[in-house]
Structure formats: structure tokens, C-alpha cells
Motif scaffolding. Structure first.
Motif, PDB file in Angstrom:
ATOM      1  N   GLY A  33       0.839  -1.187   0.000  1.00  0.00           N
ATOM      2  CA  GLY A  33       0.000   0.000   0.000  1.00  0.00           C
ATOM      3  C   GLY A  33       0.876   1.239   0.000  1.00  0.00           C
ATOM      4  O   GLY A  33       1.893   1.298   0.693  1.00  0.00           O
ATOM      5  N   ASN A  34       0.466   2.230  -0.773  1.00  0.00           N
ATOM      6  CA  ASN A  34       1.229   3.464  -0.878  1.00  0.00           C
ATOM      7  C   ASN A  34       1.170   4.239   0.448  1.00  0.00           C
ATOM      8  O   ASN A  34       0.094   4.641   0.880  1.00  0.00           O
ATOM      9  N   PRO A  35       2.323   4.446   1.090  1.00  0.00           N
ATOM     10  CA  PRO A  35       2.307   5.142   2.387  1.00  0.00           C
ATOM     11  C   PRO A  35       1.910   6.608   2.260  1.00  0.00           C
ATOM     12  O   PRO A  35       1.478   7.220   3.250  1.00  0.00           O
ATOM     13  N   ASP A  36       2.032   7.180   1.063  1.00  0.00           N
ATOM     14  CA  ASP A  36       1.722   8.601   0.898  1.00  0.00           C
ATOM     15  C   ASP A  36       0.261   8.859   0.560  1.00  0.00           C
ATOM     16  O   ASP A  36      -0.150  10.008   0.460  1.00  0.00           O
ATOM     17  N   HIS A  37      -0.493   7.782   0.340  1.00  0.00           N
ATOM     18  CA  HIS A  37      -1.895   8.015  -0.007  1.00  0.00           C
ATOM     19  C   HIS A  37      -2.709   8.229   1.264  1.00  0.00           C
ATOM     20  O   HIS A  37      -2.615   7.453   2.209  1.00  0.00           O
TER      21      HIS A  37
END
Ligand SMILES: Nc1nc2c(c(=O)[nH]1)N[C@H]1C(S)=C(S)[C@@H](COP(=O)(O)OP(=O)(O)OC[C@H]3O[C@@H](n4cnc5c(=O)[nH]c(N)nc54)[C@H](O)[C@@H]3O)O[C@H]1N2
Ligand SMILES: Nc1nc2c(c(=O)[nH]1)N[C@H]1C(S)=C(S)[C@@H](COP(=O)(O)OP(=O)(O)OC[C@H]3O[C@@H](n4cnc5c(=O)[nH]c(N)nc54)[C@H](O)[C@@H]3O)O[C@H]1N2
Ligand code: SF4
Ligand SMILES: [Mo]
Length: 683
Positions: A33-37
Motif C-alpha cells: 500500500g502506498n504510504p503517501d496516499h
């Protein structure tokens, strides 16, 4: 050098996660999972954390195939794309010529949530062909219709605001299983003292994590909502100012809910009267209070009424005014794409039909394939769906799919139950392998994904397959030559202010962009000052039409049916599945082979945990394994769905039990209004 690529999870889930794929030597080695989303926040659900297994599974379909055995047997031989396209185009043209183009029926749902591969070139193709139109009701039709009637705009509280709530009701919403990216916001709210309650006939993982769980009789939610309104109105706990300014029909509502005193609501819902009173007081006075309604409770005969009644609560208490108030069913409608330009319904007029084609309700596929006339369905083209597992009344569905005179085309990644019935089976790409544009039905971010990986074998995307078929059929309208980028530009070009400044180029750079909802990135309070999308601009109580009668298939319903089939079966979502998408995983199959029941119902039937049981009613039967426990109250049994029927020893799943009866509004399915009997199987 590892290479990091962006993607989007295309599964039918409100979270629409932003993904990061690590690629080494052309092969994905890690998916996360994208940590920045802002919604994905760096984690994935258990099922998709293991998606690379599915991506690289040796069972992927790699080549076009033609059926070589009986329908349903699953025997196929490889053919070329050339042969496959020629045969499909030729057969469809011949069927249209002989029976009329409406003898062709597309069947698709949400195998991918990608807009291009879900409702793009396919729609154009079938409209131009003049095929029957499919009414895509199988999931959210009842709730959608109910919200439209009540609120006009189907807008919703954004997930980010849940952190500000003081009382969160998960009402027919299994958040930990089906919407796990809402959970961190709930955790944050609870850290600040919020209470979290669940209302559900099944005490699942989410219910176990709640401060309080209310066991409710399946299909009786409208009665509970009326009961809550009864107390709120009687005790003057409503927001008189909001009601006066922004709602219509309060006087009638007051009269109507007077008919639902707590003792009557207790009898209808099974929730003790003092708890109903207490819940009503808390809901109206602990502020802000938010309701997470998911789709579970609208899959009953009174599903539309339930959603309508619950959707009146935040208007009655003025909760829409507050950050962290309101209600979320689905955020979809905030994505104001140019869908008409993508789908091109106008092409029907250029088809041989010259008019809008007939509409066939996908929930009644069994009926459509076995009973429909003028013309009968002679060709079925299935993509993004596995109807031989997920549609109700499987005995009828299977009779239909087995018809020798039915030409069936299936576009699939795996050899599903439906694929077994194909005449021509076409291999398709996964979301990691094609370009698409995504909304989120549980948040407000538009996302775009380019292919992160090459397709295996000869797999092609839905978009490409329908583009090729259109060319074979001689459809020369320019829209059939559109590229994926052309289609995305069309979608984004609606001119709606929510989409202003969101372009393909920007999505290529940023991957995910928040809709322009809320002022300058502030909280989105769609109905803080009214602004409902109804003709009157107000929230419509429309109290004359509010009522509650128990579903025919329920403990208070048809008495003669109840005497033979005394148990209410629900078949909600399983933690580690996505409907039937992971049905070939052994661990998923194990979970979806279970029937949860309580000791009071198990004992008189001599059933213990681990026993094989037969669940049956007049429509059919299926074999499951008993799990005796406390997750359901007496009278309710629960079978997590949806199993690949062919994985079961009797090759049947719960949808051999469910009916084609439709919801009160919207023409949706009533999977969770289903009376059954259960017996222990002989040893
Ligand atoms: N893990 C997982 N996630 C999924 C899916 C999946 O299959 N597995 N499917 C996706 C899809 S297609 C959808 S539509 C969403 C659905 O997401 P949800 O709506 O959250 O899921 P459901 O399990 O359908 O229903 C939610 C809850 O409603 C309960 N319920 C059933 N009948 C009633 C009733 O009459 N009243 C009340 N109050 N509750 C009731 C069920 O027991 C269940 O716990 O999830 C999506 N996400
Ligand atoms: N008993 C019971 N039945 C139910 C439900 C329930 O709760 N209980 N839930 C209902 C609900 S809410 C829903 S939404 C429906 C879901 O019904 P479906 O939308 O049919 O969902 P899936 O079973 O996940 O099947 C999707 C199929 O699409 C395929 N697929 C994925 N991506 C692509 C692609 O890009 N192209 C093509 N051609 N195929 C692709 C997958 O391999 C998978 O086999 O099931 C309904 N059925
Ligand atoms: S299924 Fe839902 S939670 Fe899981 S990765 Fe996909 S979008 Fe995220
Ligand atoms: Mo769904």
C-alpha cells in the motif's frame, strides 16, 4: 535496480487502494500500500497483500480456447485470437440476424472497478450492436434508489471526517472485512473517546471490536430507524431549525413514527426496548455522530425502505452540519465524470434496433436464460463477473447456462464456474497489466494506473477485446478507435467543478488527485446548508410512503414457509474474499465452506462444530461445515460468501438457496432474505 511502479487496486472495494509494485527484471517481487496516499496509508487488506500469487498463478488463463466437452465440464482446446474473434463476431452477427440483436445479452459487474475496462468500450460495443441492456442491480440498486429519493444527491461523509466523530454506528457494515481503510480513522476517534457500535445480525470481527453490538433480525432495519425517530421526536431531541429549513414533510413524519413505539420495534427487530431508547438518545445527543451504512442491509426485501429510513436520521438531528457527522453509504456520485461520453448509449439509435434496447435485470439471470421471450436470450457475453457463483437462484442459472442453443462467451482470468460453461473463453489482463481510471466508492480520490506488468501469454484487456470485436463487426464509428487516453480525457472532461484541473497529465504525475469537494481542501459538508438534489432541494421525509412489513422470507413473514424453513440465512462478505474472485484459494474456500449457527439451533439438530450439514429450501440445497458459536443469535444462520460452487463436494454454493425476488425499490437482489432448514449429514 528495483523499479517502483504505481498502480490501483481494482477490486470491488470502497477503499480503491493506491499500490506500489516493486519490479525486478520485469517481474513483480513486492506489492504494498502506498504510504503517501491519505486513505491507503501504507497498508493493504489480507487478500490483496497476497495478490501477486494470483497475478503469477499457474492457473491463469493464457490463451483463447474453445469448449471441447459438455457445457459445465470445463474441457477446452486452445485456439488462436484470429479464430476466436472470427467465431464470436460471426455467431453474434448470425444470432442478431435470426433473432434480433436483443437476443444478445452482456453480463458484467465489478470484477474490475476500472471505468474503461468496466464500462467503456464494452458499453459502446453492445449499444452499437443493439444488444439487450443489462440492469446492473446485483449490488447497490436498492440503496442507490433509496438515497436518490431521500437526498437527491448520493453524497457522503468522507472517511477522513470519521476521526472527528464521537459516536460511530456501523449499520450493516463489516468495516474490518470490507472497508478496512476506514478503520484507522475510527481508531483515532475512539482514542479521543468516541463510541463505536455495530448493528448486524452477525457479530463478525467488526462487531467483536465494537463497544456495543446490537443483534438485529435480518431485514428489520427500517423498523429500528422508525423506532429511533419515534424516541428522538417524542423527546424533542431533533434539530428543529435544520428540519424547518432543509426538510420536507416533518409533520407527517411525526405522525408516522408515532406508530413505532419501542415495544413494537423490539418485537420487529429483536432489540430490547430500553436499548432502542438509549441508542436514540445517544445518537441525537452525542455529537457529532456518523453512520457508516454499507450495502449489507439493503440486500433484503425491505432494503430500500431500510436505507431511506436510516438516511433520514442525520437530517432529523441536523448531523449533516457537523464535521464528523452525516452518513456514508457510497461516495460514488461525487465523481462527476462524463459517463455518457464514455458509454455512448446514443449508439443504440445507430444499431439495427434504432431505439433503446430492452433492459434485463442481472439479478434475474436465471429467469432471463430460461423464461425470457421475444426474443429469447441466444448469446451471453460475460466479463468482470462470475454469474455461476454470484447470481441468486443458481438452479435456474445453471439450467440456462447449460442450454445447448445458448452461445456463451466468457472473458476471464481464471477457470471459474462460469468459464466452465463458455463456448469461447478469452484470457484477460489483470489491473496490474492495463491502463485504467478509478473512482473510490469510500473516498474522494480519482486515480489512474498504467500497466505495471506485461500481460502473460496472450491475455488482452476488455477494452482491447471489445475494440477488436467492434472492428470485426464492421463498426466504424470513430469512438471504437479511441485509445485509453482518449477515453480518460472524455471521462474527465465533464466540466463539473469537482473535476476541474484533474487531467490525464496530472494523474500521470500524481497518480491520485482529490476531487474538488469541500472549500479549498477543507471538509466536504454536502448538506450542511441543505442543497439536497431532490426536486424540492430539501431532504424528503415523504412520510406517507414510509412503512415496514417484515420480509416474506423472515421469522415474521410467511408462516407456512417459516414452519418448514425456520432459519434466516444470511450470506455476507467473507473476510479474505472478494465475492468469488479468490474462490480458487484453498484458505478462502475453507472460510466460505462454513455455516455459523448458535448452540440453541445446533443442539436440537444434533449438530456439532465440524459436522457436515445440508442447508436446504424449496429452491435447492448446499453442503457446508457447521461452526457452532455465538456469532449469530437463535434463528439466524450465516454462510460467508461467495464460494466457487465447483469446489464443494456437491458442486453447489449458497446461491442455490437464494431467490430471484427483488428488493422493494431499485430491483436489487434479496440475498439476505432467505429462509432455510439445516440438517446434519449422515456419516
Ligand atoms: N473482504 C471482502 N471485502 C469486500 C467484499 C468481499 O466479498 N469480501 N465485497 C465487496 C462488495 S461487492 C461490497 S458490495 C462491499 C459490501 O460491504 P458490506 O456491506 O460491509 O458487506 P456485507 O457483508 O455485504 O454486509 C455488511 C454486514 O451487513 C450484515 N447484514 C446482513 N443482513 C443485514 C440486515 O438485515 N441488517 C443489518 N443491519 N445488517 C445486515 C452482514 O452480516 C454484514 O456483516 O464489500 C466489498 N468488500
Ligand atoms: N450469496 C451472496 N451472493 C452475492 C453476494 C453476497 O453477499 N451473498 N454479493 C453480491 C454482490 S454485492 C456483488 S457486487 C456480486 C459480485 O459479483 P461479481 O462482480 O461477479 O464478482 P466476482 O465474484 O468477484 O467476480 C468477478 C470476476 O471478474 C473477473 N475479473 C477481474 N478483473 C477482470 C477484468 O479486467 N476483465 C474481466 N473480463 N474479468 C475480470 C474475476 O476473475 C472474477 O472471476 O455478487 C453478489 N452475490
Ligand atoms: S481490496 Fe480494498 S482494502 Fe484490499 S487492497 Fe483492494 S482496495 Fe485496498
Ligand atoms: Mo457488491
Amino acid at each position: 535496480m528495483p523499479d517502483l511502479r504505481h498502480s490501483v487496486c481494482a477490486l470491488d472495494c470502497p477503499d480503491a487502494c493506491s499500490l506500489l509494485v516493486t519490479v525486478e527484471n520485469g517481474r513483480a517481487v513486492r506489492l504494498r500500500g502506498n504510504p503517501d496516499h491519505p486513505i491507503t496509508r501504507g497498508f493493504l487488506c489480507g487478500k490483496v497483500a497476497r495478490y501477486l500469487e494470483r497475478e503469477y498463478s499457474p492457473s491463469r488463463l493464457l490463451y483463447p480456447q474453445r469448449r471441447a466437452g459438455e457445457k459445465g465440464a470445463g474441457r477446452f482446446v486452445r485456439i488462436s485470437w484470429e479464430e476466436a474473434l472470427e467465431e464470436v463476431a460471426g455467431r453474434l452477427a448470425a444470432i442478431a440476424a435470426e433473432f434480433g440483436s436483443e437476443a444478445i445479452l452482456p453480463y458484467s459487474y465489478a470484477g474490475t472497478m476500472g471505468l474503461l475496462n468496466g464500462s467503456g468500450m464494452d458499453r459502446r460495443f453492445f449499444y452499437r450492436l443493439g444488444a439487450s441492456r443489462l440492469d446492473r442491480t446485483i449490488c447497490s440498486a436498492a440503496g442507490g434508489a433509496a438515497l436518490t429519493e431521500t437526498l437527491g444527491f448520493r453524497y457522503a461523509t468522507e472517511p477522513e471526517q470519521f476521526r472527528h466523530s464521537r459516536l460511530i454506528l456501523a449499520w450493516g457494515a463489516n468495516i474490518l472485512a470490507t472497508n478496512v481503510h476506514l478503520w484507522p480513522f475510527i481508531v483515532e476517534a475512539r482514542r479521543h473517546g468516541a463510541r463505536f457500535y455495530t448493528i448486524d445480525p452477525h457479530r463478525n470481527r467488526t462487531g467483536l471490536a465494537a463497544d456495543k453490538h446490537y443483534f438485529i433480525h435480518p431485514g428489520s432495519d427500517a423498523a429500528l430507524a422508525f423506532g429511533l425517530m419515534h424516541v428522538i421526536v417524542a423527546e424533542n431531541l431533533y434539530d428543529a431549525d435544520y428540519v424547518e429549513r432543509y426538510t420536507n414533510g416533518f409533520a407527517q413524519l411525526r405522525d408516522r413514527v408515532r406508530e413505532y413505539p419501542p415495544e413494537r420495534v423490539e418485537a420487529l427487530t429483536g432489540i430490547p426496548r430500553e436499548e432502542i431508547v438509549q441508542l436514540a438518545r445517544e445518537y441525537a445527543t452525542v455529537r457529532p455522530a456518523v453512520i457508516r451504512l454499507n450495502y449489507g442491509l439493503q440486500r433484503s426485501e425491505r432494503g430500500g425502505m431500510a436505507v431511506r429510513a436510516i438516511a433520514l436520521l442525520p437530517a432529523l438531528t441536523g448531523s449533516w452540519k457537523e464535521v464528523g457527522g452525516g452518513l456514508q453509504l457510497s461516495t460514488t456520485q461525487a465523481f462527476q465524470f462524463n459517463r455518457a461520453g464514455l458509454e455512448r448509449a446514443d449508439l443504440q439509435l445507430r444499431s439495427p434496433l434504432g431505439r433503446a434496447a430492452r433492459l434485463v435485470n442481472m439479478t434475474r439471470l436465471g429467469h432471463a436464460l430460461t423464461d425470457l421471450d421475444q426474443p429469447p436470450v441466444k448469446a451471453l457475453v460475460v466479463y468482470n463477473s462470475n454469474p455461476a457463483a454470484i447470481a441468486p437462484n443458481q438452479n435456474a442459472v445453471r439450467r440456462g447456462l447449460a442450454r445447448p442453443d445458448l452461445f456463451t462467451v466468457v472473458l476471464e482470468q481464471f477457470q471459474t464456474d462460469t468459464a466452465d460453461y463458455a463456448d469461447i473463453l478469452l484470457p484477460v489482463t489483470t489491473f496490474l497489466e492495463h491502463t485504467d481510471l478509478y473512482l473510490g466508492y469510500g473516498h474522494h480520490y480519482v486515480q489512474m494506473a498504467r500497466p505495471a506488468l506485461p500481460p502473460p501469454g496472450e491475455a488482452r484487456s476488455n477494452v482491447e477485446i471489445f475494440r477488436l470485436l467492434a472492428a470485426r463487426m464492421g463498426f466504424d464509428d470513430p469512438c471504437f478507435a479511441d485509445t485509453e487516453d482518449d477515453m480518460m480525457r472524455t471521462l474527465l472532461g465533464s466540466g463539473h467543478p469537482f473535476l476541474e484541473g484533474i487531467t490525464v497529465e496530472r494523474l500521470d504525475r500524481e497518480h491520485s488527485v482529490r476531487l474538488n469537494v469541500g472549500h479549498n481542501g477543507g471538509p466536504f459538508l454536502p448538506f450542511a446548508q441543505g442543497g439536497f438534489g431532490t426536486p424540492s432541494g430539501k431532504c424528503e421525509f415523504d412520510a406517507d410512503t414510509l412503512d415496514y412489513t417484515p420480509p416474506a422470507e423472515s421469522r415474521l413473514g410467511d408462516a407456512s414457509l417459516c414452519s418448514r424453513y425456520p432459519l434466516e440465512l444470511i450470506s455476507p462478505k467473507n473476510d479474505d474474499s472478494m465475492n468469488s474472485t479468490f474462490g480458487n484459494r484453498a484458505s478462502t474456500d475453507l472460510q466460505t465452506s462454513e455455516l455459523h449457527l448458535c448452540a440453541e439451533d445446533a443442539a436440537p439438530r444434533s449438530i456439532a462444530s465440524g459436522d457436515h450439514v445440508r442447508v436446504f429450501n424449496d429452491r435447492g440445497s448446499c453442503l457446508l461445515v457447521a461452526r457452532v458459536g455465538q456469532s449469530v443469535p437463535p434463528g439466524v444462520v450465516c454462510a460467508p460468501a461467495v464460494r466457487w460452487a465447483k469446489q464443494s463436494p456437491d458442486r453447489q454454493n449458497v446461491n442455490f438457496l437464494t431467490s430471484e425476488r427483488l428488493t422493494d425499490v431499485g430491483g436489487g437482489p434479496t440475498f439476505y432474505s432467505c429462509l432455510v432448514q439445516v440438517e446434519k449429514c449422515g456419516d
